[in-house]
Design a protein around this motif. Structure first.
Motif, PDB file in Angstrom:
ATOM      1  N   ARG A 287      41.540  36.541  37.940  1.00  0.00           N
ATOM      2  CA  ARG A 287      40.562  35.655  38.568  1.00  0.00           C
ATOM      3  C   ARG A 287      39.474  36.433  39.304  1.00  0.00           C
ATOM      4  O   ARG A 287      38.291  36.104  39.225  1.00  0.00           O
ATOM      5  N   SER A 288      39.848  37.478  40.035  1.00  0.00           N
ATOM      6  CA  SER A 288      38.859  38.234  40.799  1.00  0.00           C
ATOM      7  C   SER A 288      37.849  38.914  39.888  1.00  0.00           C
ATOM      8  O   SER A 288      36.658  38.985  40.211  1.00  0.00           O
ATOM      9  N   THR A 289      38.297  39.420  38.740  1.00  0.00           N
ATOM     10  CA  THR A 289      37.383  40.070  37.803  1.00  0.00           C
ATOM     11  C   THR A 289      36.384  39.073  37.236  1.00  0.00           C
ATOM     12  O   THR A 289      35.175  39.337  37.188  1.00  0.00           O
ATOM     13  N   VAL A 290      36.885  37.917  36.792  1.00  0.00           N
ATOM     14  CA  VAL A 290      35.992  36.886  36.245  1.00  0.00           C
ATOM     15  C   VAL A 290      35.026  36.400  37.320  1.00  0.00           C
ATOM     16  O   VAL A 290      33.844  36.153  37.046  1.00  0.00           O
ATOM     17  N   ALA A 291      35.507  36.265  38.544  1.00  0.00           N
ATOM     18  CA  ALA A 291      34.631  35.819  39.636  1.00  0.00           C
ATOM     19  C   ALA A 291      33.484  36.803  39.844  1.00  0.00           C
ATOM     20  O   ALA A 291      32.330  36.397  40.079  1.00  0.00           O
ATOM     21  N   ARG A 292      33.758  38.090  39.748  1.00  0.00           N
ATOM     22  CA  ARG A 292      32.689  39.087  39.912  1.00  0.00           C
ATOM     23  C   ARG A 292      31.679  38.986  38.780  1.00  0.00           C
ATOM     24  O   ARG A 292      30.477  39.117  38.990  1.00  0.00           O
ATOM     25  N   TRP A 293      32.153  38.785  37.541  1.00  0.00           N
ATOM     26  CA  TRP A 293      31.242  38.601  36.417  1.00  0.00           C
ATOM     27  C   TRP A 293      30.283  37.443  36.689  1.00  0.00           C
ATOM     28  O   TRP A 293      29.082  37.560  36.526  1.00  0.00           O
ATOM     29  N   LEU A 294      30.867  36.309  37.092  1.00  0.00           N
ATOM     30  CA  LEU A 294      30.075  35.096  37.260  1.00  0.00           C
ATOM     31  C   LEU A 294      29.139  35.198  38.462  1.00  0.00           C
ATOM     32  O   LEU A 294      27.979  34.770  38.404  1.00  0.00           O
ATOM     33  N   ALA A 295      29.620  35.774  39.557  1.00  0.00           N
ATOM     34  CA  ALA A 295      28.799  35.856  40.764  1.00  0.00           C
ATOM     35  C   ALA A 295      27.545  36.685  40.522  1.00  0.00           C
ATOM     36  O   ALA A 295      26.492  36.418  41.114  1.00  0.00           O
ATOM     37  N   PRO A 306      38.340  26.099  36.966  1.00  0.00           N
ATOM     38  CA  PRO A 306      39.116  25.447  38.030  1.00  0.00           C
ATOM     39  C   PRO A 306      38.465  25.643  39.403  1.00  0.00           C
ATOM     40  O   PRO A 306      37.644  26.558  39.576  1.00  0.00           O
ATOM     41  N   PRO A 307      38.829  24.836  40.378  1.00  0.00           N
ATOM     42  CA  PRO A 307      38.216  24.951  41.711  1.00  0.00           C
ATOM     43  C   PRO A 307      38.509  26.282  42.396  1.00  0.00           C
ATOM     44  O   PRO A 307      37.720  26.758  43.196  1.00  0.00           O
ATOM     45  N   GLU A 308      39.671  26.906  42.090  1.00  0.00           N
ATOM     46  CA  GLU A 308      39.997  28.188  42.727  1.00  0.00           C
ATOM     47  C   GLU A 308      38.990  29.271  42.320  1.00  0.00           C
ATOM     48  O   GLU A 308      38.594  30.112  43.132  1.00  0.00           O
ATOM     49  N   VAL A 313      33.956  32.545  43.528  1.00  0.00           N
ATOM     50  CA  VAL A 313      32.550  32.893  43.288  1.00  0.00           C
ATOM     51  C   VAL A 313      31.721  32.607  44.539  1.00  0.00           C
ATOM     52  O   VAL A 313      30.887  33.425  44.953  1.00  0.00           O
ATOM     53  N   ARG A 314      31.940  31.444  45.180  1.00  0.00           N
ATOM     54  CA  ARG A 314      31.190  31.120  46.393  1.00  0.00           C
ATOM     55  C   ARG A 314      31.468  32.128  47.504  1.00  0.00           C
ATOM     56  O   ARG A 314      30.574  32.493  48.273  1.00  0.00           O
ATOM     57  N   GLU A 315      32.713  32.598  47.577  1.00  0.00           N
ATOM     58  CA  GLU A 315      33.056  33.596  48.592  1.00  0.00           C
ATOM     59  C   GLU A 315      32.290  34.903  48.362  1.00  0.00           C
ATOM     60  O   GLU A 315      31.809  35.531  49.315  1.00  0.00           O
ATOM     61  N   LEU A 316      32.150  35.293  47.119  1.00  0.00           N
ATOM     62  CA  LEU A 316      31.395  36.503  46.811  1.00  0.00           C
ATOM     63  C   LEU A 316      29.918  36.319  47.149  1.00  0.00           C
ATOM     64  O   LEU A 316      29.268  37.223  47.677  1.00  0.00           O
ATOM     65  N   TRP A 317      29.379  35.151  46.833  1.00  0.00           N
ATOM     66  CA  TRP A 317      27.981  34.881  47.173  1.00  0.00           C
ATOM     67  C   TRP A 317      27.771  34.926  48.684  1.00  0.00           C
ATOM     68  O   TRP A 317      26.787  35.468  49.168  1.00  0.00           O
ATOM     69  N   ALA A 318      28.715  34.329  49.418  1.00  0.00           N
ATOM     70  CA  ALA A 318      28.601  34.312  50.879  1.00  0.00           C
ATOM     71  C   ALA A 318      28.642  35.736  51.444  1.00  0.00           C
ATOM     72  O   ALA A 318      27.898  36.083  52.366  1.00  0.00           O
ATOM     73  N   GLY A 319      29.518  36.569  50.872  1.00  0.00           N
ATOM     74  CA  GLY A 319      29.590  37.953  51.316  1.00  0.00           C
ATOM     75  C   GLY A 319      28.302  38.705  51.046  1.00  0.00           C
ATOM     76  O   GLY A 319      27.830  39.481  51.893  1.00  0.00           O
ATOM     77  N   ALA A 320      27.696  38.463  49.866  1.00  0.00           N
ATOM     78  CA  ALA A 320      26.434  39.127  49.537  1.00  0.00           C
ATOM     79  C   ALA A 320      25.320  38.656  50.472  1.00  0.00           C
ATOM     80  O   ALA A 320      24.500  39.467  50.945  1.00  0.00           O
TER      81      ALA A 320
END
Length: 330
Positions: A287-295, A306-308, A313-320
């Motif tokens: 999940r973390s790898t796919v989230a980085r791709w998408l973010a 899925p919502p998770e 992805v939103r967490e990565l955007w918020a961090g950026a």
């Protein structure tokens, strides 16, 4: 044939293929590594006659002649047109195997002597053709220092000991004693496959994580490879991609994220937040790898399910965004 004589013959072939002129024996003696070891002129000529006979028996078209009408000494060269291979057509999988084999023949040992011979030829005023024959560079790839010793140990049937890091550079290395079965290239990395005596199990080790030297242990021939073992399958099972744990539905804006669309399965067009696009289905292994791709695609993608994954992805955007705000505040 001894290794020294084989090396000398290779150097002689490289020398005679790299010039269009006929080279006299004395110039060959001064140019080709190996002939300088002859104790006398007589010893050199005996050595040279044996080498010429060996090349002719191997089918090498060795020519004799004179470069010009003013030459009084007979010279030698190899007829390139008669010796070079014709055009070779390879299937994609065959070309891949050849490329991998080529990686093993990319540095030092014989290359240094062969290159030195060509330098001597040029310094002596001999015209040297800049062709693949002049750039043959046998030797093991220097990028993985452990590769050469491990291949040698595998051929000899020696067990080996070495220090290996299980994870990243911060992990302390552990000593391993392994019965090597073979070395495999997989996804751009080299792996040793064999029986780990410490764990009494079949394991594979990434060569880039081996630190220090490789030490052979035990008698030669003590290690045998089990019949029917598939080294690549072992590496694939250990170092290959994780199994699919689920799928994700992702909206991608029209004309954007082409690489992401190629990875997914098209589920049809869709309008999201007023923008046209397409919905794709992605396999999720981590999940973390796919989230980085998408973010990384920003507003050009949106996770529908899925919502998770959407939350990641939103967490990565918020961090950026936080990092940008901090940088601006400075």
């Amino acid at each position: 044939m001894s290794s020294a004589r084989a090396e000398r013959l290779v150097n002689l072939v490289l020398c005679l293929m790299s010039t269009r002129q006929y080279l006299p024996a004395e110039r060959i003696r001064a140019t080709v590594p190996g002939y300088a070891e002859a104790a006398s002129d007589e010893a050199f000529f005996r050595m040279f006659e044996r080498d010429k006979a060996e090349l002719r028996e191997l089918g090498v078209p060795l020519e004799t002649g004179h470069t010009s009408a003013f030459d009084t000494v007979e010279g030698y060269r190899i007829a390139r047109a008669d010796y070079e291979l014709g055009e070779i057509a390879l299937e994609p999988d065959e070309a891949t195997v050849v490329a991998l084999a080529g990686n093993l023949w990319d540095s030092p040992d014989l290359a240094g002597a062969a290159h030195g011979a060509l330098v001597k030829l040029r310094a002596a005023g001999v015209e040297v053709a800049e062709t693949p024959a002049a750039t043959v560079r046998p030797g093991l790839h220097a990028g993985e220092p452990a590769l050469g010793p491990l291949l040698a140990a595998t051929r000899a049937g020696h067990a080996v000991t070495f220090e290996h890091r299980r994870g990243g550079p911060a992990d302390p290395p552990a000593r391993r004693t392994v019965e090597p079965w073979g070395v495999v290239s997989y996804r751009g990395r080299w792996y040793l496959v064999g029986h780990d005596r410490d764990r009494d199990d079949v394991r594979c080790f990434r060569l880039s994580r081996i630190t220090g030297g490789i030490r052979a242990t035990g008698p030669a021939g003590a290690v045998t490879v089990p019949d029917g073992v598939d080294l690549r399958a072992i590496v694939r099972a250990s170092a290959g991609p994780r199994p699919v744990s689920g799928t994700a539905r992702v909206w991608v804006a029209e004309g954007r994220a082409a690489g992401l669309r190629r990875l997914g399965r098209d589920q049809g067009g869709c309008v999201h937040a007023g923008r046209s696009g397409v919905v794709i289905e992605l396999d999720v292994r981590d999940r973390s790898t796919v989230a980085r791709w998408l973010a990384g695609h920003g507003p050009d993608v949106a996770v529908l399910d899925p919502p998770e994954l959407a939350a990641a992805v939103r967490e990565l955007w918020a961090g950026a965004a936080g990092l940008v705000a901090l940088e601006r505040a400075r």
